[in-house]
Motif scaffolding. Structure first.
Motif, PDB file in Angstrom:
ATOM      1  N   LEU A  71       0.641  -1.356  -0.051  1.00 52.45           N
ATOM      2  CA  LEU A  71       0.168  -0.048  -0.099  1.00 52.45           C
ATOM      3  C   LEU A  71       0.878   1.302  -0.063  1.00 52.45           C
ATOM      4  CD1 LEU A  71      -2.916   1.150   0.058  1.00 52.45           C
ATOM      5  CD2 LEU A  71      -2.689   1.015   2.721  1.00 52.45           C
ATOM      6  N   ASP A  72       0.456   2.340  -0.866  1.00 54.41           N
ATOM      7  CA  ASP A  72       1.127   3.417  -0.928  1.00 54.41           C
ATOM      8  C   ASP A  72       1.164   4.075   0.402  1.00 54.41           C
ATOM      9  OD1 ASP A  72       1.675   6.437  -1.074  1.00 54.41           O
ATOM     10  OD2 ASP A  72       1.466   5.967  -3.275  1.00 54.41           O
ATOM     11  N   PRO A  73       2.157   4.646   1.053  1.00 57.08           N
ATOM     12  CA  PRO A  73       2.017   5.215   2.216  1.00 57.08           C
ATOM     13  C   PRO A  73       0.989   6.214   2.519  1.00 57.08           C
ATOM     14  CG  PRO A  73       4.226   4.845   1.912  1.00 57.08           C
ATOM     15  CD  PRO A  73       3.530   4.705   0.698  1.00 57.08           C
ATOM     16  N   GLU A  74       0.837   7.150   1.246  1.00 56.11           N
ATOM     17  CA  GLU A  74      -0.012   8.261   1.278  1.00 56.11           C
ATOM     18  C   GLU A  74      -1.513   7.723   1.369  1.00 56.11           C
ATOM     19  OE1 GLU A  74       0.842  11.299  -1.636  1.00 56.11           O
ATOM     20  OE2 GLU A  74       2.885  11.346  -1.176  1.00 56.11           O
ATOM     21  N   ALA A  75      -1.512   6.820   0.731  1.00 54.71           N
ATOM     22  CA  ALA A  75      -2.914   6.086   0.786  1.00 54.71           C
ATOM     23  C   ALA A  75      -3.416   5.460   2.148  1.00 54.71           C
ATOM     24  CB  ALA A  75      -3.124   4.981  -0.196  1.00 54.71           C
ATOM     25  N   ALA A  76      -2.313   4.981   2.686  1.00 48.28           N
ATOM     26  CA  ALA A  76      -2.712   4.412   3.999  1.00 48.28           C
ATOM     27  C   ALA A  76      -3.003   5.635   5.051  1.00 48.28           C
ATOM     28  CB  ALA A  76      -1.240   3.574   4.472  1.00 48.28           C
ATOM     29  N   GLU A  77      -2.407   6.838   4.862  1.00 53.72           N
ATOM     30  CA  GLU A  77      -2.478   7.858   5.606  1.00 53.72           C
ATOM     31  C   GLU A  77      -3.942   8.451   5.338  1.00 53.72           C
ATOM     32  OE1 GLU A  77      -1.306  10.755   8.721  1.00 53.72           O
ATOM     33  OE2 GLU A  77      -0.597   8.758   8.104  1.00 53.72           O
ATOM     34  N   THR A  78      -4.312   8.526   4.307  1.00 56.57           N
ATOM     35  CA  THR A  78      -5.699   9.188   3.661  1.00 56.57           C
ATOM     36  C   THR A  78      -6.892   8.028   4.413  1.00 56.57           C
ATOM     37  OG1 THR A  78      -4.903  10.032   1.675  1.00 56.57           O
ATOM     38  CG2 THR A  78      -7.105   9.479   1.939  1.00 56.57           C
ATOM     39  N   ILE A  79      -6.613   6.794   4.363  1.00 59.16           N
ATOM     40  CA  ILE A  79      -7.525   5.777   4.954  1.00 59.16           C
ATOM     41  C   ILE A  79      -7.608   5.996   6.387  1.00 59.16           C
ATOM     42  CG2 ILE A  79      -8.012   3.331   5.116  1.00 59.16           C
ATOM     43  CD1 ILE A  79      -6.745   2.947   2.275  1.00 59.16           C
ATOM     44  N   ARG A  80      -6.718   6.137   7.025  1.00 59.05           N
ATOM     45  CA  ARG A  80      -6.280   6.251   8.378  1.00 59.05           C
ATOM     46  C   ARG A  80      -7.251   7.337   8.941  1.00 59.05           C
ATOM     47  NH1 ARG A  80      -3.918   8.927  12.316  1.00 59.05           N
ATOM     48  NH2 ARG A  80      -2.369  10.004  11.093  1.00 59.05           N
ATOM     49  N   HIS A  81      -6.979   8.558   8.260  1.00 59.50           N
ATOM     50  CA  HIS A  81      -7.683   9.629   8.742  1.00 59.50           C
ATOM     51  C   HIS A  81      -9.295   9.651   8.372  1.00 59.50           C
ATOM     52  CE1 HIS A  81      -4.680  12.511   9.842  1.00 59.50           C
ATOM     53  NE2 HIS A  81      -4.062  12.306   8.998  1.00 59.50           N
ATOM     54  N   TRP A  82      -9.600   9.146   7.310  1.00 64.15           N
ATOM     55  CA  TRP A  82     -11.171   8.625   6.821  1.00 64.15           C
ATOM     56  C   TRP A  82     -11.696   7.794   8.069  1.00 64.15           C
ATOM     57  CZ3 TRP A  82     -13.134   4.094   4.463  1.00 64.15           C
ATOM     58  CH2 TRP A  82     -14.457   4.136   4.080  1.00 64.15           C
ATOM     59  N   ARG A  83     -11.046   6.728   8.328  1.00 64.10           N
ATOM     60  CA  ARG A  83     -11.432   5.713   9.427  1.00 64.10           C
ATOM     61  C   ARG A  83     -11.716   6.525  10.594  1.00 64.10           C
ATOM     62  NH1 ARG A  83      -9.449  -0.205   8.568  1.00 64.10           N
ATOM     63  NH2 ARG A  83     -11.437  -0.806   9.367  1.00 64.10           N
ATOM     64  N   ALA A  84     -10.860   7.396  10.965  1.00 62.68           N
ATOM     65  CA  ALA A  84     -10.817   8.331  12.429  1.00 62.68           C
ATOM     66  C   ALA A  84     -12.050   9.537  12.371  1.00 62.68           C
ATOM     67  CB  ALA A  84      -9.408   8.788  12.536  1.00 62.68           C
ATOM     68  N   GLY A  85     -12.386   9.641  10.994  1.00 61.82           N
ATOM     69  CA  GLY A  85     -13.290  11.006  10.730  1.00 61.82           C
ATOM     70  C   GLY A  85     -12.756  12.189  10.884  1.00 61.82           C
ATOM     71  N   THR A  86     -11.305  12.103  10.680  1.00 61.70           N
ATOM     72  CA  THR A  86     -10.740  13.478  10.636  1.00 61.70           C
ATOM     73  C   THR A  86     -10.440  14.026   9.339  1.00 61.70           C
ATOM     74  OG1 THR A  86      -8.815  12.255  10.933  1.00 61.70           O
ATOM     75  CG2 THR A  86      -9.709  12.907  12.957  1.00 61.70           C
ATOM     76  N   LEU A  87     -11.111  13.288   8.033  1.00 67.67           N
ATOM     77  CA  LEU A  87     -10.760  13.458   6.889  1.00 67.67           C
ATOM     78  C   LEU A  87     -11.781  14.396   6.303  1.00 67.67           C
ATOM     79  CD1 LEU A  87      -8.761  12.989   4.441  1.00 67.67           C
ATOM     80  CD2 LEU A  87     -10.276  11.339   3.722  1.00 67.67           C
ATOM     81  N   ASP A  88     -11.724  15.581   5.678  1.00 69.33           N
ATOM     82  CA  ASP A  88     -12.860  16.578   5.338  1.00 69.33           C
ATOM     83  C   ASP A  88     -13.072  16.353   3.967  1.00 69.33           C
ATOM     84  OD1 ASP A  88     -10.678  17.544   4.279  1.00 69.33           O
ATOM     85  OD2 ASP A  88     -10.681  19.554   5.051  1.00 69.33           O
ATOM     86  N   TYR A  89     -13.009  15.280   3.212  1.00 71.26           N
ATOM     87  CA  TYR A  89     -13.528  14.919   1.920  1.00 71.26           C
ATOM     88  C   TYR A  89     -13.839  13.400   1.970  1.00 71.26           C
ATOM     89  CZ  TYR A  89      -8.549  13.582   1.017  1.00 71.26           C
ATOM     90  OH  TYR A  89      -7.194  13.224   1.145  1.00 71.26           O
ATOM     91  N   VAL A  90     -14.656  13.089   0.704  1.00 72.75           N
ATOM     92  CA  VAL A  90     -14.589  11.549   0.674  1.00 72.75           C
ATOM     93  C   VAL A  90     -13.335  10.961  -0.130  1.00 72.75           C
ATOM     94  CG1 VAL A  90     -16.152   9.834  -0.440  1.00 72.75           C
ATOM     95  CG2 VAL A  90     -16.999  11.606   0.692  1.00 72.75           C
ATOM     96  N   PRO A  91     -12.627   9.710   0.429  1.00 70.39           N
ATOM     97  CA  PRO A  91     -11.439   9.394  -0.149  1.00 70.39           C
ATOM     98  C   PRO A  91     -11.887   8.884  -2.056  1.00 70.39           C
ATOM     99  CG  PRO A  91     -11.833   8.169   1.604  1.00 70.39           C
ATOM    100  CD  PRO A  91     -12.789   9.150   1.665  1.00 70.39           C
TER     101      PRO A  91
END
Length: 117
Positions: A71-91
Motif C-alpha cells: 500500500l502506498d504510504p499516502e493512501a494508508a494515511e488518507t484511509i487512516r484519517h477517513w476511518r478516524a473521521g478526521t478527513l474533510d473529504y470523501v477519499p
C-alpha cells in the motif's frame, strides 16, 4: 485515416455493489458517487494494483520512481484519517480499492465502475 484504438479487458462493477462492499469492509458508509465525483450514466475506469510508485529524490535522474509492493504510504494515511473521521473529504475510490487489493480482499486489475441510478 484510421482511428487508433486499444482493446482492453475490464472487471465491471455497479457503483451500488461497490458502495456496499466498501461500507461492509470498513464499517463506514461510503459514496462512490462522491468519491468519483460521478454523474448518472457515467463509466469510470480505475486501475487497481498491489504496488505503488516510490519517489526517491536522491536517485539519479530518470530512476527516481521505482515500483514497490504494498500500500502506498499516502493512501494508508488518507484511509487512516477517513476511518478516524478526521478527513474533510470523501477519499477517491481508487485509494480504497488499492487498500482492498493490497490486503487480499479484491483482485488487482482494471475496474470499470458503472454509475447509473
Amino acid at each position: 485515416m484510421t482511428l487508433k484504438t486499444t482493446a482492453k479487458t475490464y472487471l465491471e462493477v455497479a457503483y451500488k455493489d461497490l458502495e456496499n462492499f466498501i461500507t461492509a469492509h470498513y464499517g463506514i458508509a461510503y459514496s462512490v458517487i462522491l468519491g468519483l465525483e460521478a454523474q448518472n450514466g457515467s463509466l469510470h475506469a480505475v486501475t487497481v494494483s498491489t504496488s505503488h510508485e516510490h519517489y526517491d529524490p536522491d536517485a539519479e535522474e530518470g530512476s527516481r520512481f521505482t515500483p514497490r509492493e504494498g500500500l502506498d504510504p499516502e493512501a494508508a494515511e488518507t484511509i487512516r484519517h477517513w476511518r478516524a473521521g478526521t478527513l474533510d473529504y470523501v477519499p477517491y475510490v481508487g485509494t480504497l480499492l488499492h487498500d482492498l487489493a493490497c490486503s487480499g480482499h479484491l483482485a488487482p486489475g482494471e475496474y470499470l465502475i458503472n454509475v447509473s441510478w
